[in-house]
Design an enzyme around this catalytic site. Structure first.
Site, PDB file in Angstrom:
ATOM      1  N   ASP A   8      38.367  51.598  48.009  1.00 46.01           N
ATOM      2  CA  ASP A   8      37.980  52.947  48.432  1.00 46.01           C
ATOM      3  C   ASP A   8      38.399  53.145  49.891  1.00 46.01           C
ATOM      4  O   ASP A   8      38.094  52.317  50.753  1.00 46.01           O
ATOM      5  CB  ASP A   8      36.456  53.056  48.282  1.00 46.01           C
ATOM      6  CG  ASP A   8      35.945  54.475  48.416  1.00 46.01           C
ATOM      7  OD1 ASP A   8      36.709  55.415  48.122  1.00 46.01           O
ATOM      8  OD2 ASP A   8      34.765  54.634  48.798  1.00 46.01           O
ATOM      9  N   ILE A  42      30.768  58.332  43.711  1.00 43.78           N
ATOM     10  CA  ILE A  42      29.328  58.366  43.984  1.00 43.78           C
ATOM     11  C   ILE A  42      28.909  57.097  44.733  1.00 43.78           C
ATOM     12  O   ILE A  42      29.080  55.984  44.225  1.00 43.78           O
ATOM     13  CB  ILE A  42      28.541  58.484  42.659  1.00 43.78           C
ATOM     14  CG1 ILE A  42      28.860  59.829  41.995  1.00 43.78           C
ATOM     15  CG2 ILE A  42      27.032  58.349  42.908  1.00 43.78           C
ATOM     16  CD1 ILE A  42      28.386  59.971  40.576  1.00 43.78           C
TER      17      ILE A  42
HETATM   18  P1  13P Z   1      29.019  60.302  48.498  1.00 44.39           P
HETATM   19  O1  13P Z   1      28.673  59.991  49.924  1.00 44.39           O
HETATM   20  O2  13P Z   1      28.841  61.741  48.195  1.00 44.39           O
HETATM   21  O3  13P Z   1      28.330  59.425  47.514  1.00 44.39           O
HETATM   22  O4  13P Z   1      30.607  60.018  48.333  1.00 44.39           O
HETATM   23  C1  13P Z   1      31.093  58.725  48.091  1.00 44.39           C
HETATM   24  C2  13P Z   1      32.566  58.633  48.195  1.00 44.39           C
HETATM   25  O5  13P Z   1      33.293  59.611  48.218  1.00 44.39           O
HETATM   26  C3  13P Z   1      33.147  57.290  48.260  1.00 44.39           C
HETATM   27  O6  13P Z   1      34.516  57.319  48.488  1.00 44.39           O
HETATM   28  O1  G3H Z   2      33.218  57.110  51.320  1.00 46.78           O
HETATM   29  C1  G3H Z   2      32.531  56.203  51.789  1.00 46.78           C
HETATM   30  C2  G3H Z   2      31.653  55.390  50.917  1.00 46.78           C
HETATM   31  O2  G3H Z   2      30.373  55.965  50.818  1.00 46.78           O
HETATM   32  C3  G3H Z   2      31.615  53.994  51.411  1.00 46.78           C
HETATM   33  O3  G3H Z   2      30.774  53.869  52.519  1.00 46.78           O
HETATM   34  O4  G3H Z   2      32.302  52.750  54.128  1.00 46.78           O
HETATM   35  O5  G3H Z   2      29.802  52.679  54.453  1.00 46.78           O
HETATM   36  O6  G3H Z   2      30.888  51.370  52.602  1.00 46.78           O
HETATM   37  P1  G3H Z   2      30.961  52.588  53.496  1.00 46.78           P
HETATM   38 ZN    ZN Z   3      35.206  58.924  49.712  1.00 46.34          ZN
END
Ligand code: 13P
Ligand code: G3H
Ligand code: ZN
Length: 309
Positions: free
Chosen positions: A82, A255
């Site tokens: 991510d 999410i």
């Molecule tokens: P939320 O903060 O809305 O859960 O989004 C998560 C997200 O986009 C992770 O990449």
């Molecule tokens: O988009 C971000 C996600 O909620 C991940 O959060 O970078 O604190 O792990 P993090």
């Molecule tokens: Zn995100």
């Protein structure tokens, strides 16, 4: 089934008008809660790992925990990076067993974003890994990037088409009004479905990704507030808007915040009701159960990806 890419999941989701849940994972209980729910309702899954999660739990631990979940459930599960910030972290994840990576070049200008994304796509595709890219800027906080509402910008549909053609990315995250974290809207929640529709009309069947898609479920916010620290003014994306997005070509819905709220509210409840409790299995187990119930609800009542294996 095993660890898979998102290719087949997205093809089916796009045809079926539903979305796959992409849930952020940081430890064993979160992985177990999510995968138990998916098993109960026969759903494919994307488990995603941020740079912060890799730092917290370590790459190998997360990959092995997800592999254990695959053995345990026999579900098709994609392991996704991510918000990969640069080529180096994408390469590490491609070399280290991930089946999907996101290169987030949204902070760069259009040409720089294309150049960086193209480089990641070339390497990933040579290794059988798929790539999500991002165009447009979401407001909110992710790791050390903090984009203010004024600096956020919607995705331009014409640029989206050119971006996908020139980079060869397999899916595209777009900005249509969502943002990361628990405070998404100052006034009434509003998403730019007109922009989404222009993009999907120009690229029919192409997988679109929605970040910042937590609903900030009021029940968890209230519980967090009742049993401890205050989470004031929290406002997320209403579930009917997520259902609509899934029907309009969004194949992946991210999410994280709702997972955090489910886990935290359940743990707080244990500590307040049983102040003498110090067995981690009691409070982490309660958190895991809350995640399982929340994820089952998302899959069945919002995303519509149950019984899609
Ligand atoms: P939320 O903060 O809305 O859960 O989004 C998560 C997200 O986009 C992770 O990449
Ligand atoms: O988009 C971000 C996600 O909620 C991940 O959060 O970078 O604190 O792990 P993090
Ligand atoms: Zn995100």
């Amino acid at each position: 089934m095993g660890i898979v890419t998102t290719k087949e999941m997205f093809e089916k989701a796009s045809k079926g008008g539903y979305a796959i849940g992409a849930f952020n994972v940081n430890n064993m209980e979160i992985i177990q809660g999510i995968t138990e729910a998916a098993k109960e309702v026969n759903s494919p899954l994307i488990l995603q790992v941020s740079a912060g999660a890799r730092k917290y739990a370590k790459h190998n631990y997360l990959v092995h925990l997800i592999q254990a979940a695959v053995e345990d459930t026999d579900l098709p599960i994609a392991i996704h990076l991510d918000h990969g910030a640069d080529f180096d972290i994408c390469k590490k994840c491609i070399d280290g067993g991930f089946t999907s990576v996101m290169i987030d070049g949204s902070k760069y200008d259009f040409e720089e974003n294309i150049e960086l994304t193209r480089r990641v796509v070339d390497y990933a595709h040579e290794h059988g890994v798929v790539v999500e890219a991002e165009l447009g800027k979401l407001a909110g906080v992710e790791d050390d990037v903090n984009v203010s509402a004024e600096d956020s910008s919607y995705t331009d549909p014409d640029q989206a088409v050119e971006f996908v053609q020139r980079t060869g990315c397999d899916s595209l995250a777009i900005a249509i009004g969502t943002s990361h974290g628990a405070y998404k809207f100052k006034g009434e929640p509003k998403l730019r479905f007109d922009i989404l529709d222009k993009i999907t009309a120009a690229m029919p069947g192409y997988p679109i990704v929605l970040h910042g898609a937590s609903t900030v479920i009021p029940e968890f916010v209230e519980k967090c507030n009742k049993y401890g620290g205050n989470i004031p003014g929290a406002k997320g994306v209403p579930e009917d808007m997520l259902r609509e997005a899934a029907r309009h070509g969004v194949c992946k819905i991210n999410i994280d915040t709702d997972l955090r709220l489910a886990l935290t509210s359940a743990i707080r409840e244990v500590f307040v009701n049983e102040p003498g409790e110090f067995d981690p299995r009691k409070y982490l187990g309660a958190g895991r159960d809350a995640i399982r119930d929340m994820v089952r609800h998302k899959i069945v009542d919002v995303l519509g990806c149950n019984d899609k294996i």
